[in-house]
Design an enzyme around this catalytic site. Sequence first.
Site, PDB file in Angstrom:
ATOM      1  N   HIS A 124       4.125  -9.872   7.269  1.00 30.95           N
ATOM      2  CA  HIS A 124       3.729  -9.644   8.678  1.00 30.95           C
ATOM      3  C   HIS A 124       2.937 -10.822   9.255  1.00 30.95           C
ATOM      4  O   HIS A 124       2.685 -10.856  10.459  1.00 30.95           O
ATOM      5  CB  HIS A 124       2.866  -8.387   8.813  1.00 30.95           C
ATOM      6  CG  HIS A 124       3.574  -7.122   8.460  1.00 30.95           C
ATOM      7  ND1 HIS A 124       4.754  -6.740   9.052  1.00 30.95           N
ATOM      8  CD2 HIS A 124       3.269  -6.128   7.568  1.00 30.95           C
ATOM      9  CE1 HIS A 124       5.153  -5.575   8.531  1.00 30.95           C
ATOM     10  NE2 HIS A 124       4.272  -5.189   7.629  1.00 30.95           N
ATOM     11  N   ASP A 159      11.091  -4.384   2.014  1.00 31.93           N
ATOM     12  CA  ASP A 159       9.871  -3.621   2.333  1.00 31.93           C
ATOM     13  C   ASP A 159      10.235  -2.633   3.452  1.00 31.93           C
ATOM     14  O   ASP A 159      11.094  -2.916   4.278  1.00 31.93           O
ATOM     15  CB  ASP A 159       8.787  -4.600   2.814  1.00 31.93           C
ATOM     16  CG  ASP A 159       7.437  -3.929   3.025  1.00 31.93           C
ATOM     17  OD1 ASP A 159       6.576  -4.050   2.144  1.00 31.93           O
ATOM     18  OD2 ASP A 159       7.252  -3.270   4.077  1.00 31.93           O
ATOM     19  N   ASP A 246       7.219   0.168  -0.538  1.00 28.28           N
ATOM     20  CA  ASP A 246       6.756   1.291   0.283  1.00 28.28           C
ATOM     21  C   ASP A 246       7.907   2.102   0.866  1.00 28.28           C
ATOM     22  O   ASP A 246       7.676   3.067   1.595  1.00 28.28           O
ATOM     23  CB  ASP A 246       5.786   0.815   1.379  1.00 28.28           C
ATOM     24  CG  ASP A 246       6.182  -0.510   1.998  1.00 28.28           C
ATOM     25  OD1 ASP A 246       7.322  -0.960   1.758  1.00 28.28           O
ATOM     26  OD2 ASP A 246       5.362  -1.092   2.732  1.00 28.28           O
TER      27      ASP A 246
HETATM   28 ZN   LIG Z   1       5.420  -2.538   4.092  1.00 30.69          ZN
END
Ligand SMILES: [Zn+2]
Lengths: 347, 140
Positions: A124, A159, A246
């Site tokens: 990110h 992810d 995740d």
């Molecule tokens: Zn993540």
Amino acid sequence: MVLVVNDAADDSLHESPEHPERPGRVQAARAALTTLDLGSDLVVVPARVATRAELSRVHAVGYLDELGAYCYGGGGDLDQDTYATYDSWSIATLAAGAGLAVVTELQRRGDGVGFVAVRPPGHHALRDRAMGFCLLNNIAVSAAALVAQGERVVIVDWDVHHGNGTQQIFWDEPNVLYISLHQWPLFPGSGSPVEIGGPGALGSVLNVPLPAGATGDVLRRALEDIVAPVVDAFGPTWVLVSAGYDAHYLDPMADLCLSDGDFADLASSVARYVATPGRLAFFLEGGYHLDALRDSVGATMAAVLGAPHAGEPSTNGGPGASHLVSVAAQRRAAFESWTRVAGEEAR
Amino acid sequence: MMNLNSIVVGYDGSVESENAVRWAVRLAHGVDATVTVLHAAGILERLDTPFRRSATPEAVERIVAEERLDAARCHWVVDDGDACSALLRSAAPPIGAQLLVVGSRGHGKRPGMLIGSVSLEVVQHAAVPVVVIPGFEAPV
Ligand SMILES: [Zn+2]
């Protein structure tokens, strides 16, 4: 052979009370690698600090200066999700350098698979801003170093969140193909199929948003039907994976329903993108349920190394197959509208 | 003068963002526009949810009532992401903001820091006009 990076940092560094991005994550990932019983095939590569020149390939120097000063000033919250402490600059530059160390070692050996077990995660982190627990974009630093050596890099990001930072950094870079499979809608909100890269690199971004509840069969089909042809056309010389865990059904951050067996399937698929050995490395991103993280990292590496691993079976039957049709259609439409704009500009 | 129909204001629960909401609501009242109060839901809001997605926060409802704006002209929207990207996205359909209103600091902890400054980044990248409401001053 597997090459693991030891981030050489004290595990208690960069920690915030109750925050899910915590030191136990990297310990769980490393535990998974030791339980694979690889003996001398497990090579621990010491991390090193990424230099300013290496970081500034993907980050604005003003941001690097400011982040460093902010950390050494004691740190604090950078946004509602992301924290920095006094130690964060040193651990983040080690995490970014760890990928570089693994890539260098893979090149020296001409063999092996890398797993960069570091934190904080990176995908990110934008060119000039920290975000979503990420300070420096670790995988981007390694990809940019490879591009500087003339390589063509495919980054596969599984992810559960879209890797908006990596996408932004390589938006107009024709030698990096960024592919993301992620839940949508979900943080950070980006990751639409119509985001296909900038004018200098049209098609170098491939986003596959998936609905909550999607299971492994949908991701396998996405890799086969949508991703594989794009990778073939791109012709990568290296494969880097933003390996977040995740999307596991136990993870509290999101609602995809993957098992550790699904991660094994994904890993086997992406490992085939480059035939030459020693050109595949996984970078730990998210993954906040420690048992799920440990088992999924184990499944990933067992799959690419052909090591035995007793894990969960692959999953099937969740929603999302119909989304894949619309993903392909939206991507085609985005190309057509770019072509139309280019045609109008040429007139 | 152009028509101003759709105003979007960022809201994160801080006093500053309440001031920004009040300014936006007054403007909406004055020019007969709708105001969308936009909250950007970060990654951690999945774990504890201070802002329930469907319900307008009480503070916002109170401001709308105090400023006598027809409640039907105020919309509460939660978008996933960071505040800056969510505000920038709101200029596109379906919201189609013609004006963005933000508090000057929000979650950035230190005055003068560039990192974490939503308002600076929104001003830099927005395709529509942006109003930045200064911190801790009485709303105008
Ligand atoms: Zn993540």
